[in-house]
Write a protein that holds these residues in place. Structure first.
Motif, PDB file in Angstrom:
ATOM      1  N   MET A 522       0.660  -1.213  -0.036  1.00  0.00           N
ATOM      2  CA  MET A 522       0.151  -0.015  -0.126  1.00  0.00           C
ATOM      3  C   MET A 522       0.787   1.260   0.023  1.00  0.00           C
ATOM      4  N   GLN A 523       2.128   1.200   0.607  1.00  0.00           N
ATOM      5  CA  GLN A 523       2.956   2.481   0.369  1.00  0.00           C
ATOM      6  C   GLN A 523       3.217   2.896  -0.972  1.00  0.00           C
ATOM      7  N   ASP A 524       3.671   1.559  -1.859  1.00  0.00           N
ATOM      8  CA  ASP A 524       3.753   1.888  -3.272  1.00  0.00           C
ATOM      9  C   ASP A 524       2.567   2.197  -4.058  1.00  0.00           C
ATOM     10  N   VAL A 525       1.472   1.975  -3.557  1.00  0.00           N
ATOM     11  CA  VAL A 525       0.203   2.500  -4.018  1.00  0.00           C
ATOM     12  C   VAL A 525       0.011   3.947  -3.771  1.00  0.00           C
ATOM     13  N   MET A 526       0.098   4.088  -2.469  1.00  0.00           N
ATOM     14  CA  MET A 526      -0.223   5.598  -2.251  1.00  0.00           C
ATOM     15  C   MET A 526       0.618   6.486  -2.948  1.00  0.00           C
ATOM     16  N   THR A 527       2.088   5.934  -3.067  1.00  0.00           N
ATOM     17  CA  THR A 527       2.945   6.738  -3.858  1.00  0.00           C
ATOM     18  C   THR A 527       2.100   7.259  -5.291  1.00  0.00           C
ATOM     19  N   ASP A 528       1.811   6.001  -5.988  1.00  0.00           N
ATOM     20  CA  ASP A 528       1.225   6.456  -7.155  1.00  0.00           C
ATOM     21  C   ASP A 528      -0.093   7.068  -7.289  1.00  0.00           C
ATOM     22  N   LEU A 529      -0.721   7.298  -6.105  1.00  0.00           N
ATOM     23  CA  LEU A 529      -2.090   7.716  -6.181  1.00  0.00           C
ATOM     24  C   LEU A 529      -1.958   8.983  -5.164  1.00  0.00           C
ATOM     25  N   GLU A 530      -0.982   9.631  -4.840  1.00  0.00           N
ATOM     26  CA  GLU A 530      -0.714  10.458  -3.739  1.00  0.00           C
ATOM     27  C   GLU A 530      -1.602  11.881  -4.014  1.00  0.00           C
ATOM     28  N   ILE A 531      -1.452  12.367  -5.375  1.00  0.00           N
ATOM     29  CA  ILE A 531      -2.081  13.719  -5.541  1.00  0.00           C
ATOM     30  C   ILE A 531      -3.518  13.444  -5.730  1.00  0.00           C
ATOM     31  N   ALA A 532      -4.305  12.192  -6.292  1.00  0.00           N
ATOM     32  CA  ALA A 532      -5.517  12.031  -6.367  1.00  0.00           C
ATOM     33  C   ALA A 532      -6.197  11.906  -4.951  1.00  0.00           C
ATOM     34  N   VAL A 533      -5.323  11.186  -3.741  1.00  0.00           N
ATOM     35  CA  VAL A 533      -5.990  11.279  -2.594  1.00  0.00           C
ATOM     36  C   VAL A 533      -6.089  12.477  -2.025  1.00  0.00           C
ATOM     37  N   ASP A 534      -5.084  13.435  -2.090  1.00  0.00           N
ATOM     38  CA  ASP A 534      -4.957  14.594  -1.511  1.00  0.00           C
ATOM     39  C   ASP A 534      -5.787  15.501  -1.963  1.00  0.00           C
ATOM     40  N   ASP A 535      -6.335  15.307  -3.318  1.00  0.00           N
ATOM     41  CA  ASP A 535      -7.174  16.301  -3.962  1.00  0.00           C
ATOM     42  C   ASP A 535      -8.558  16.048  -3.405  1.00  0.00           C
TER      43      ASP A 535
END
Length: 674
Positions: A522-535
């Motif tokens: 999930m750390q790797d996944v959150m790196t890929d989706l960091e901008i979308a999650v923060d938005d």
């Protein structure tokens, strides 16, 4: 009762049909009396199951007394008495049904005193009946667990043996009663006055045929009227042969009960002749053998079913001895080898004569290895059919057995014609090789096509953007809009090509399965989706200690797509909450990813996994319609399944089921199924 010391592997060392026939033959021969028959039946069952301890016990109340025993450790003897509650047979009596346990530690016996005290893992037990009442049990035990549950064939052997033992126990009891007194005997007695045709039937005889009137006076015609039509001529002939030629009278036939049903009896009789040689009277007995005949018929039916199964599967059976003359074989053997049963004498040498010369040494070695090892041996051997000279590839399984007291082993063989199967395998290998070549060509084409398509699209997008930047002031509103649409279309085309390449590569990249820590993944996944999650200020919940098995790259791609979908299709005015659950079972791992987004109608649950399928317009939600199709391919590559559940304006849930030990189910790189 002491635990047997010797560990004996449970199994079936002889074909089931052979054992069933042996049991029936032992029972019907009656050699040595009932005790000898029972002892031989027990010996045969013990040999079939290959278990160290086999017992026939008489049970009265809480008393368990050994009547017959086969014990490889010689620790249990006839006459020993045990407390029934300390034996597994207590459950057989209590539950009133047979019990077959191959691993007591995982059964209803796990809390039984017998398991706690002696750790007996294997147990088979059936009740024995005499006169309709429970006499005791036929049971076998061993300290070792069996690798699998008992097969229906093995169960049939034990139940058949139990029925036959019960029959002989009943006969033995009947003989004892007969020797003590005629009245109350389990056999029915009869006497026939040949001159007057008057008959006498004992109370037991009347009971067997269902006559309730004790004063009933039967005649010979009454007896004839009760005979089954199929047995009538045979019984009358046997009576006449006895009266006229003094041949022994012992015959089995069917009698009709007062209720209308027929039952089997065994009749014996002896006539008395006058000084002139004329028959005066004839007396004898009948015994109800319905149970035994039923067991015999079931044994014959099972044998016939095995033969039918062999015919359906094109499998033949052979029993033969390399040194002892003609053998026997099923019809399928003659069909496979193109032989005429009426002209071909089946023997070891004549069978070898049909073997292809190049495989002759292999065939002889196969039988020699079987005789030497006693184990099941197998080879694929070419035979030349006698009828048409056609060469056939035949798979041969052989096992040789040497019974105690025999000097010449018997070989039991199963043969199957695999000529067509081998041809199909070769055809599939050729097709696989061709598919491999085609896939390689497709991969080269995809690489070239993607490069050739991406380059002009990049130019269209780049120059379109420059045109919009530098010349927008010179264009009217319509021209500016057209340039914007051109740039947008080029960018969508670029993304579509990238997604298609990713979808294609997911099927032929090497699958490297490993155990993955969910928190690291999930750390790797959150790196890929960091901008979308923060938005969208999303909350993602998952069990950090969970583990899954799979290819790290593909699993990361799977989670990125599923979580990315949940973020994309979020509900307006509602912060996204995504919950990930992992449940590990014995055979599979279930991963559920649920959200509180816009959801979808359940009628579209299958459609959303199709390539290019979208439930919403591009203006509302961007994307190419490849993401979920890619998820499905990744899951299927691991041998798993994925399903979707949704409810409009409530949310969606994607459930992935992966095997505990994933395998590569297919590979477009090689074109071969795994």
């Amino acid at each position: 009762m002491k635990q047997p010391k010797t560990t004996v592997r449970a199994g079936t060392s002889e074909p089931t049909q052979e054992i069933l026939l042996q049991l029936v033959q032992i029972s019907t021969s009656g050699e040595g009396g009932h005790d000898a028959c029972i002892d031989r039946l027990l010996e045969t069952v013990a040999r079939f199951f290959d278990l160290p301890l086999a017992i026939i016990a008489q049970i009265e109340g809480a008393r368990y007394e050994v009547q017959f025993v086969r014990d490889v450790n010689a620790e249990v003897e006839v006459g020993q008495v045990f407390d029934l509650s300390q034996t597994y047979c207590e459950r057989v009596i209590t539950l009133e049904k047979p019990i077959y346990v191959h691993k007591a530690s995982e059964s209803l016996f796990s809390d039984h005193p017998c398991y706690r005290d002696m750790a007996l893992e294997t147990y088979l037990g059936v009740r024995l009946f005499v006169g309709g009442a429970v006499y005791g049990t036929l049971n076998l035990t061993a300290p070792d667990a069996q690798p699998r549950a008992w097969s229906p064939d093995a169960v049939a052997v034990l139940e058949t043996a139990g029925a036959l033992v019960s029959h002989h126990l009943a006969l033995r009891e009947a003989d004892r009663r007969f020797s003590l007194a005629v009245k109350g005997a389990s056999v029915g007695l009869w006497e026939w006055d040949v001159r007057s045709d008057a008959l006498y039937w004992s109370p037991r005889f009347l009971e067997l045929v269902g006559v309730l009137d004790p004063d009933f006076q039967p005649t010979f015609d009454d007896f004839v009227d009760r005979l089954h039509a199929a047995d009538l001529d045979r019984v009358i002939l046997a009576i006449n042969d006895h009266l006229s030629q003094r041949k022994p009278f012992a015959i089995e036939y069917r009698l009709r009960h007062e209720g209308g049903e027929y039952f089997w009896v065994q009749a014996r009789g002896q006539a008395e002749w006058g000084r002139g040689g004329q028959a005066l009277r004839m007396a004898g007995s009948i015994d109800d053998i319905t149970e035994r005949k039923t067991a015999e018929m079931r044994a014959r039916d099972r044998l016939r079913l095995l033969e039918m199964a062999g015919e359906a599967a094109r499998v033949g059976y052979i029993e033969i001895s390399p040194e002892a003359g003609p053998g026997s074989a099923s019809d399928e053997v003659y069909s496979i080898l193109g032989l005429d049963r009426t002209q071909f004498e089946l023997s070891f040498d004549t069978l070898l004569s049909r073997v292809h010369p190049d495989d002759f040494a292999t065939a002889r070695s196969l039988f020699e290895r079987s005789v030497e090892s006693g184990a099941l041996e197998a080879e694929a051997i070419r035979f030349t059919r006698a009828s048409d000279g056609e060469e056939r590839l035949v798979h041969v399984w052989v096992q040789s057995l040497l019974d105690p007291g025999d000097r010449i082993p018997r070989s039991f063989s199963v043969i199957q014609d695999v000529t067509g199967q081998r041809a199909d395998e070769q055809r599939l290998r050729r097709q696989a090789a061709e598919l491999k070549r085609n896939n390689a060509e497709l991969e080269r084409f995809a690489s070239i096509a993607s490069h050739d398509l991406q380059e002009p699209l990049r130019k269209v997008s780049t120059f379109g953007s420059l045109l919009a930047r530098d010349y927008s002031p010179l264009l009217d509103e319509r021209g500016t809009k057209m340039i914007g649409q051109m740039v947008d279309a080029a960018q969508r085309m670029q993304q579509l090509i990238a997604d298609l390449l990713q979808y294609s590569r997911s099927a032929h990249t090497a699958l490297n399965v490993e155990v993955l820590q969910l928190d690291e993944l999930m750390q790797d996944v959150m790196t890929d989706l960091e901008i979308a999650v923060d938005d969208c200020h999303a909350t993602i919940n998952f069990p950090p200690e969970a583990k899954i098995a799979g290819d790290r790259i593909l699993m990361r791609q799977l989670f990125v797509n599923l979580i990315g979908n949940a973020l994309k299709y979020r509900a307006a005015g509602r912060r996204p909450v995504i919950d990930i659950g992992v449940q590990n079972g014995k055979r599979c791992c279930r991963i559920a990813i649920s959200d509180n987004g816009i959801g979808f109608s359940q009628k579209y649950a299958e459609r959303i996994f199709e390539v290019f399928q979208r439930l919403h317009s591009r203006d509302a939600y961007p994307g190419t319609g490849v993401g979920l199709a890619l998820c499905q391919r990744i899951v299927e590559r691991h041998g798993g399944t994925i399903r979707a559940e949704g409810e409009v304006d409530v949310g969606a849930c994607f459930t992935v089921a992966l095997p505990r030990d994933p395998v590569d189910r297919y590979s477009l790189m090689t074109g071969e199924a795994v």
